[in-house]
Design a protein around this motif. Structure first.
Motif, PDB file in Angstrom:
ATOM      1  N   LEU B  70     -16.747  59.846 -31.145  1.00 43.43           N
ATOM      2  CA  LEU B  70     -17.320  61.117 -31.252  1.00 43.43           C
ATOM      3  C   LEU B  70     -18.424  61.114 -30.432  1.00 43.43           C
ATOM      4  CD1 LEU B  70     -17.327  62.128 -35.500  1.00 43.43           C
ATOM      5  CD2 LEU B  70     -16.147  63.308 -33.499  1.00 43.43           C
ATOM      6  N   GLU B  73     -17.313  62.483 -27.795  1.00 40.70           N
ATOM      7  CA  GLU B  73     -17.539  63.880 -26.950  1.00 40.70           C
ATOM      8  C   GLU B  73     -18.223  64.234 -26.913  1.00 40.70           C
ATOM      9  OE1 GLU B  73     -15.475  66.796 -30.242  1.00 40.70           O
ATOM     10  OE2 GLU B  73     -14.611  64.689 -30.488  1.00 40.70           O
ATOM     11  N   ALA B  74     -19.945  63.429 -27.390  1.00 44.91           N
ATOM     12  CA  ALA B  74     -20.863  64.894 -27.489  1.00 44.91           C
ATOM     13  C   ALA B  74     -21.587  64.529 -25.889  1.00 44.91           C
ATOM     14  CB  ALA B  74     -21.865  64.048 -28.772  1.00 44.91           C
ATOM     15  N   LYS B  88     -23.107  72.312 -29.725  1.00 47.44           N
ATOM     16  CA  LYS B  88     -21.980  71.572 -30.212  1.00 47.44           C
ATOM     17  C   LYS B  88     -21.742  69.977 -30.482  1.00 47.44           C
ATOM     18  CE  LYS B  88     -17.971  74.066 -29.373  1.00 47.44           C
ATOM     19  NZ  LYS B  88     -17.417  73.629 -27.900  1.00 47.44           N
ATOM     20  N   ALA B  89     -22.832  69.513 -29.594  1.00 41.78           N
ATOM     21  CA  ALA B  89     -23.132  67.673 -29.362  1.00 41.78           C
ATOM     22  C   ALA B  89     -24.130  67.814 -30.436  1.00 41.78           C
ATOM     23  CB  ALA B  89     -24.208  67.498 -27.475  1.00 41.78           C
ATOM     24  N   LYS B  91     -24.562  68.873 -33.005  1.00 37.82           N
ATOM     25  CA  LYS B  91     -23.209  69.028 -34.344  1.00 37.82           C
ATOM     26  C   LYS B  91     -22.482  67.756 -34.701  1.00 37.82           C
ATOM     27  CE  LYS B  91     -22.976  73.805 -35.094  1.00 37.82           C
ATOM     28  NZ  LYS B  91     -22.573  75.182 -35.036  1.00 37.82           N
ATOM     29  N   ILE B  92     -22.305  67.593 -33.510  1.00 36.97           N
ATOM     30  CA  ILE B  92     -21.199  65.944 -33.492  1.00 36.97           C
ATOM     31  C   ILE B  92     -22.821  65.029 -33.567  1.00 36.97           C
ATOM     32  CG2 ILE B  92     -20.524  64.319 -31.986  1.00 36.97           C
ATOM     33  CD1 ILE B  92     -18.732  67.157 -30.926  1.00 36.97           C
ATOM     34  N   LYS B  95     -22.865  64.693 -37.351  1.00 38.13           N
ATOM     35  CA  LYS B  95     -21.917  64.236 -38.380  1.00 38.13           C
ATOM     36  C   LYS B  95     -21.872  62.505 -37.704  1.00 38.13           C
ATOM     37  CE  LYS B  95     -17.657  65.581 -37.855  1.00 38.13           C
ATOM     38  NZ  LYS B  95     -16.354  65.980 -37.017  1.00 38.13           N
TER      39      LYS B  95
END
Lengths: 168, 155
Positions: B70, B73-74, B88-89, B91-92, B95
């Motif tokens: 994850l 991905e960020a 978006k990053a 939010k990741i 998480k």
């Protein structure tokens, strides 16, 4: 052959004891890894070979970077993209003295590999137009103990002839 | 006599119009005000601090593949450098922060269960010779008798 014969039974028992000892050693032995990272440059199709030999000044070159982590723990890597010449290439112990144009970051789990498609802007000093320049990609990793980015001594470079940008 | 219902109707109309106005205003404001976002450098610092915690967890033998993927991905999103990707990053990253906190809280029980499974396997393998020594002769004799039960002795 009677397996309950004392000698036969003793031989079977010996085999089972040795097998069990090897099995226990396998289960209890600490995991050993020879730590290393692999780093490579691939072409626009993310394959080895068929690299561009010329590029226009200001052009964005599509290339791929390959990273493999066998350090035994997660890896946070930075790939610092620089443009230099034959005289400003990095070495095993020191990075290139040129300033990074772009920095790409990636994180990998242990034993994982990743291919990163990149757009490398070809923007060297204008003095290099018409000459051979080197696109340099250095691998830096985040050192958890020292809490800083450390140069790994690994780099890849691609020589290119820089062409004057075409007229609009 | 008819005045009261007419006034009531007007009041209801005005009330509906006010509600519609408030709804439209709120919606348009929510569109125009961008959601609060962290700066890329702040996010990068947070990613590094999460990475350090993940390395420590990994060194203790805890599986950190999912949060690492994850975070990767960020980082990819941060490389894009546009606002949408940064949000978006972010939010990741939050998480992952929750996942890391959960892993840290569960660390003792994960380590105990891993050790139990490791030493349990070793104990099971160690018991094979003992079990073989105790059970094999009995099982062998049992089978020997069973396979020869119908045998007839010739006179």
């Amino acid at each position: 052959m009677n397996p309950l014969n004392e000698e036969v039974f003793a031989a079977i028992m010996a085999l089972i004891v040795v097998g069990s000892a090897i099995g226990i050693a396998q289960v209890l032995k600490p995991e050993t890894v020879s730590p290393f990272t692999a780093f490579g440059l691939l072409n626009e199709k993310c394959e080895i070979g068929d690299y561009p030999a010329k590029a226009f000044y200001g052009e964005n070159l599509t290339l791929c970077l390959l990273l493999y982590n066998n350090e035994g723990s997660p890896l946070l890597a930075q790939i610092r993209y620089k443009i230099g010449t034959n005289d400003t290439l990095p070495s095993d112990i020191a990075p290139s003295r040129k300033k990074p144009i772009k920095i790409y970051e990636a994180m990998l789990s242990r034993g994982e590999n990743i291919t990163i498609p990149i757009q490398a802007p070809v923007t060297p000093e204008r003095a290099l137009i018409g000459k051979r320049a080197a696109l340099i990609f250095e691998l830096w990793i985040y050192n958890v103990d020292e809490r800083n980015w450390t140069y790994t001594g690994k780099w890849v470079h691609l020589y290119l002839e820089i062409l004057e940008e075409p007229l609009p | 006599m008819n005045k009261k219902p007419v006034t009531m109707l007007r009041v209801i109309h005005i009330f509906i119009i006010i509600i519609l106005h408030v709804t439209i205003l709120t919606y348009s404001l929510s569109l125009s005000i961008p959601p609060a976002k962290a700066s890329p450098s702040k996010l990068q610092r947070e990613i590094i601090s999460l990475y350090i915690r993940l390395v420590r967890l990994s060194e203790e033998g805890i599986d950190t593949r999912e949060p690492v993927n994850l975070l990767s991905e960020a980082l990819e999103l941060l490389n894009n450098e546009d606002n949408a990707s940064i949000i978006k990053a972010q939010k990741i990253v939050s998480k992952v922060r929750e996942a890391v906190e959960k892993l840290e809280a569960e660390k003792p029980s994960i380590i105990i269960s891993k050790n139990l499974s490791k030493y349990g396997t070793a104990a099971a393998i160690a018991s094979i010779p003992v079990l073989f020594y105790l059970l094999f002769p009995r099982i062998y004799l049992e089978l020997w008798y069973k396979t020869r039960r119908k045998w007839v002795v010739e006179k």
